[in-house]
Design a protein around this motif. Structure first.
Motif, PDB file in Angstrom:
ATOM      1  N   GLU A 136       0.793  -1.228   0.000  1.00  0.00           N
ATOM      2  CA  GLU A 136       0.000   0.000   0.000  1.00  0.00           C
ATOM      3  C   GLU A 136       0.831   1.286   0.000  1.00  0.00           C
TER       4      GLU A 136
ATOM      5  N   LEU B 232       2.041   2.002  -3.439  1.00  0.00           N
ATOM      6  CA  LEU B 232       0.977   2.429  -4.354  1.00  0.00           C
ATOM      7  C   LEU B 232       0.568   3.875  -4.077  1.00  0.00           C
TER       8      LEU B 232
ATOM      9  N   ALA C 246       0.728   6.905  -6.705  1.00  0.00           N
ATOM     10  CA  ALA C 246      -0.458   7.726  -6.984  1.00  0.00           C
ATOM     11  C   ALA C 246      -0.135   9.203  -6.789  1.00  0.00           C
TER      12      ALA C 246
ATOM     13  N   VAL D 104      -2.647  11.013  -9.420  1.00  0.00           N
ATOM     14  CA  VAL D 104      -3.920  10.324  -9.640  1.00  0.00           C
ATOM     15  C   VAL D 104      -4.449   9.815  -8.304  1.00  0.00           C
ATOM     16  N   SER D 105      -5.673   9.314  -8.314  1.00  0.00           N
ATOM     17  CA  SER D 105      -6.265   8.865  -7.056  1.00  0.00           C
ATOM     18  C   SER D 105      -5.709   7.495  -6.677  1.00  0.00           C
ATOM     19  N   VAL D 106      -5.662   7.231  -5.371  1.00  0.00           N
ATOM     20  CA  VAL D 106      -5.254   5.907  -4.919  1.00  0.00           C
ATOM     21  C   VAL D 106      -6.273   4.864  -5.363  1.00  0.00           C
ATOM     22  N   ALA D 107      -7.530   5.287  -5.496  1.00  0.00           N
ATOM     23  CA  ALA D 107      -8.572   4.354  -5.944  1.00  0.00           C
ATOM     24  C   ALA D 107      -8.223   3.820  -7.336  1.00  0.00           C
ATOM     25  N   ASP D 108      -7.739   4.696  -8.196  1.00  0.00           N
ATOM     26  CA  ASP D 108      -7.343   4.292  -9.552  1.00  0.00           C
ATOM     27  C   ASP D 108      -6.217   3.267  -9.510  1.00  0.00           C
TER      28      ASP D 108
ATOM     29  N   HIS E 149      -5.025   1.423  -7.002  1.00  0.00           N
ATOM     30  CA  HIS E 149      -5.370   0.159  -6.353  1.00  0.00           C
ATOM     31  C   HIS E 149      -6.325  -0.659  -7.211  1.00  0.00           C
ATOM     32  N   GLY E 150      -7.211   0.031  -7.931  1.00  0.00           N
ATOM     33  CA  GLY E 150      -8.122  -0.667  -8.836  1.00  0.00           C
ATOM     34  C   GLY E 150      -7.352  -1.474  -9.870  1.00  0.00           C
TER      35      GLY E 150
ATOM     36  N   SER F 175      -5.343  -4.418  -8.143  1.00  0.00           N
ATOM     37  CA  SER F 175      -6.165  -5.529  -7.666  1.00  0.00           C
ATOM     38  C   SER F 175      -6.867  -6.250  -8.818  1.00  0.00           C
ATOM     39  N   PHE F 176      -6.918  -5.618  -9.993  1.00  0.00           N
ATOM     40  CA  PHE F 176      -7.564  -6.235 -11.148  1.00  0.00           C
ATOM     41  C   PHE F 176      -6.646  -7.256 -11.818  1.00  0.00           C
TER      42      PHE F 176
END
Lengths: 173, 583
Positions: free
Chosen positions: A59, A62, A66, A71-75, A77-78, A81-82
């Motif tokens: 984490e 990442l 980010a 960019v967002s951490v959501a991006d 991590h998405g 994790s994909f």
């Protein structure tokens, strides 16, 4: 193979979530990002290289990526994790990639996988406590006629049966 | 403009080239069901509910399939019906069956779709996800068990609000929509705006309940329960009982609140007028004494958390004024308590807001200037609708009643706070007259109004020219803030920023559905309400004059600073949890 050296780095890294990175590691990642001009559309390439350098993508790494890319951490991590080729957990010295593709599956892969988990005491997706083995499921290694198939490091093990698993693992222990 | 001719179920229709089959069918008067589709925001053709036969090998998703010359679209073939039905049945196979107790019961797109597709019984018994609902946020509850992974919330959070608090994690059956690393919403950059709630087709996102606490206070004889109603509630509450969007139900709402048992029914509009006096004076001071410019409004708590996360360097540009809700809260337990001779400890302060971010705002540690938590509970417009329904209150059958003094008198300037541009217009009505000492010929500053993303104008205060800008939705706020960061090339002195599209009338606590057409109707209702009021300028509100005389002294005076102004918290965008831990 380089993988062994990388994993060693990874296993040593103890990073708590929410913590900033050690300066030397941050610098190493920044060099990679700079090679891609800090371009967010190169995210996947950057993550590849960072994983190569660090061994895995925890984490704090990442979050650092980010932040540097804006960019967002959501991006980030998405994406991580994909794709199964990215891992947020440290990898073991020996990486077991067991196939659960259709051909291996119908030839009995589920029971083989179960036995590997039982022998090593961890689930697929995880790494053993002693950092010797990490378990990944893959979809097709291109050896369907030899299924069920698994790779340990660079070695291919074919026509696996549950009872053959201890013997397969023995040389790496 | 090139056009394309096609038929939909045999109905000839001509549409612009590049249109989607869905748009063509709409024009032909044929309804194609959709689920993940959200016009202009989320058009990805993922859920496959809108599939149609266009003569191709496979069925196509109408929401993304482009029209072609001579295309023969069939929307009601056995294959189409089966495909749609199977898709929805599969979604239902991993969706809880507790519709009657769901917050979205009877207002759920999935439920309506299952009904319209004539689905009876569960054909597919399979694995079901089991997630722990996230109740960490003061504003929003996230229940991934109900989520159908349409990603409309993700799109609205990213494209409309530019926040990106949530996104898909993992893949396939394990996919979940959550903040990065599966963090809690409370530990994320979520600004609590609730736009995700408005676009959620099911009950996976909803406001944190304030109803239970409110009922408890209302039935406690030891509590004096006061309530304030935000400007935007009165043009939307009717919708919770089947009324038209934009219908002004102020008087009936007041009557309904009394019947619910509130001891003092007052108006956030009163403190909106007060905000204009404080903020207007602050602007004049900054303009004349050289303060930080442009000055940016601070009424919208979603916007405040946004700037704290994403533009903390611009916090000095914010007006120090609390939001009208929090001004009211601070005054309810001081001024009102004194005037009524009530122990402030026994006052329970409820506010009815079009907003979910207000629930977070009232819990901010700095919002306790009365010596108590200034606002105890925030209810959304939807929640008030639910309470009224529970109590059997039918707005249509109620007489129109007046608000209670001393914080119930209001002006048109305050009412328009609910629409984008309203605060700016209200401020100009007062600032113009204070600065020029002349009455305005026309109180309507029409450039402030409407749904354009960023509106700008130059206002001539008899020689002093002031440039102002108005923005709504946080993606537009970003545009404005980036300009301010770049040295404010347009020379703005005053900027109104509202978090939600359309302003508070489009807030995350408003009735569902809330879409552009409904927003416009609520805006129209807002300006109708403004025109109906005798007093339309904040500084002419006699109750405002009275509170300064009796209690506050003067705008920006000592007491104002103590009760009506606040400070902000730089939060940053990354590693929020750690920063919180360090506090």
């Amino acid at each position: 193979m380089a993988a062994k050296a990388e994993s060693a780095t990874g296993a040593k890294l103890k990073l708590a979530p929410g913590q900033p990175l050690p300066a030397d590691l941050a610098k190493e990642i920044d060099v990679i990002i700079a090679r891609y001009d800090g371009n967010p559309s190169s995210l996947i390439n950057i993550l590849h290289e960072v994983q190569k350098a660090v061994g895995f993508l925890p984490e704090p790494v990442l979050t650092h990526v980010a932040e540097k890319l804006g960019v967002s951490v959501a991006d980030v991590h998405g994406v991580v994790s994909f794709y199964t080729l990215f891992s947020m957990k440290p990898k073991g010295k020996h990486r077991i990639a067991a196939c659960k593709g259709t051909a291996c599956y119908v030839r009995g892969a589920p029971r083989v996988l179960e036995r590997i988990e039982k022998e090593l005491g961890v689930k697929f997706g995880d790494t053993t406590e002693d950092a010797q083995f990490s378990l990944d499921i893959v979809r097709c290694l291109g050896a369907c006629g030899l299924g069920p198939v698994a790779m340990v490091g660079d070695d291919v093990h074919a026509r696996l049966k549950p009872d053959r698993i201890p013997a397969m693992l023995k040389p790496y222990r | 403009m090139a056009t394309v001719k096609l038929t939909v179920d045999g109905v000839p229709v001509e549409v612009e080239a590049g249109s989607t089959v869905l748009k063509a069918a709409e024009k032909a008067g044929i309804n194609i069901p959709t689920l993940c589709y959200l016009e202009g925001i989320h058009e990805v053709g993922a859920c496959r509910v809108c599939v149609v036969d266009v003569g191709a090998k496979a069925l196509q998703a109408a929401c993304v399939a482009p029209v072609a010359e001579g295309m023969k679209v069939l929307t009601n073939t056995p294959a189409v019906r089966t495909a749609r039905k199977t898709t929805v049945e599969l979604i239902l196979s991993n969706h809880p069956d507790n519709c009657p107790s769901c917050v979205r019961n009877l207002n759920c797109e999935l439920q309506a779709l299952a009904e319209s597709l004539n689905i009876r019984g569960n054909r597919f018994e399979g694995a079901r996800n089991e997630w722990t609902p996230d109740v960490s946020s003061h504003s929003i509850v996230r229940d991934p068990n109900k989520c159908i992974l349409c990603r409309r919330c993700v799109s609205v959070c990213e494209k409309v609000q530019g926040v990106q608090a949530i996104g898909p994690i993992n893949r396939g059956f394990n996919t979940v929509i959550a903040p990065a690393f599966g963090e809690l919403l409370a530990d994320s950059v979520c600004v609590n705006c609730g736009q995700c709630i408005l676009v959620c087709p099911v009950g996976a996102l909803y406001e944190k309940d304030g109803i239970a606490k409110t009922w408890a206070a209302l039935s406690d004889p030891g509590k004096h329960v006061v309530v304030q109603t935000a400007p935007a509630v009165r043009v939307a509450l009717g919708e919770t009982q089947g009324g038209e969007p934009g219908e002004v139900v102020t008087g009936q709402m007041v009557a309904g609140l009394r019947r619910l048992g509130f001891d003092g029914v007052m108006d956030t509009d009163f403190t909106a007028d007060l905000t204009i006096l404080e903020e207007g004076t602050e602007l004049i001071e900054r303009l004349t004494k050289g303060g930080v410019l442009p000055m940016i409004t601070s009424c919208s708590p979603g916007w405040i958390k946004f700037i704290e996360h994403f533009y903390p360097d611009l916090l000095p540009n914010l007006s120090t004024c609390k939001s009208p809700q929090q001004m009211f809260g601070a005054l309810a337990k001081t001024f009102y308590a004194e005037k009524k001779g009530i122990d402030p400890a026994s006052i329970f302060s409820v506010s009815i807001m079009p907003c979910t971010a207000k629930k977070f705002e009232c819990e901010r540690p700095e919002m306790r200037d009365s010596g108590y938590q200034d606002v105890d509970v925030v209810l959304t417009t939807r929640e008030l609708g639910r309470m009224m329904k529970e109590a059997g209150i039918v707005l249509d059958k109620l007489p129109e009643e007046e608000y209670d003094p001393p914080m119930g008198l209001t002006t048109g300037a305050a009412v328009i706070f609910g629409a984008t541009g309203g605060v700016c217009e209200a401020a100009l009505r007062t600032v113009y007259e204070v600065v020029t000492k002349e009455p305005l010929k026309d109180v309507n500053f029409k450039f402030c109004r409407g749904l354009a993303g960023v509106k700008e104008a130059e206002v001539d205060l008899k020689g002093t020219k002031v440039k102002v800008a108005v923005s709504h939705s946080l993606s537009n706020a970003r545009k404005v803030l980036d300009m301010v960061r770049a040295g404010n090339p347009n020379g703005w002195a005053f900027i109104e920023v509202m978090c939600c599209p359309g302003g508070c009338i489009g807030g995350g606590g408003q009735p569902i559905p809330t879409n552009t057409a409904i927003r416009q109707k609520r805006i129209d209702g807002t300006y109708t309400a403004d025109e109906r009021l005798a007093i339309r300028k904040s500084h002419e509100n006699p109750a405002i004059t009275a509170i300064y005389k009796e209690f506050l002294g003067q705008p920006l005076g000592h007491k104002s600073h103590e009760l009506l102004h606040t400070k902000y918290t730089p939060r940053g965008r990354y590693r929020i949890r750690k920063e919180k831990a360090a506090d």
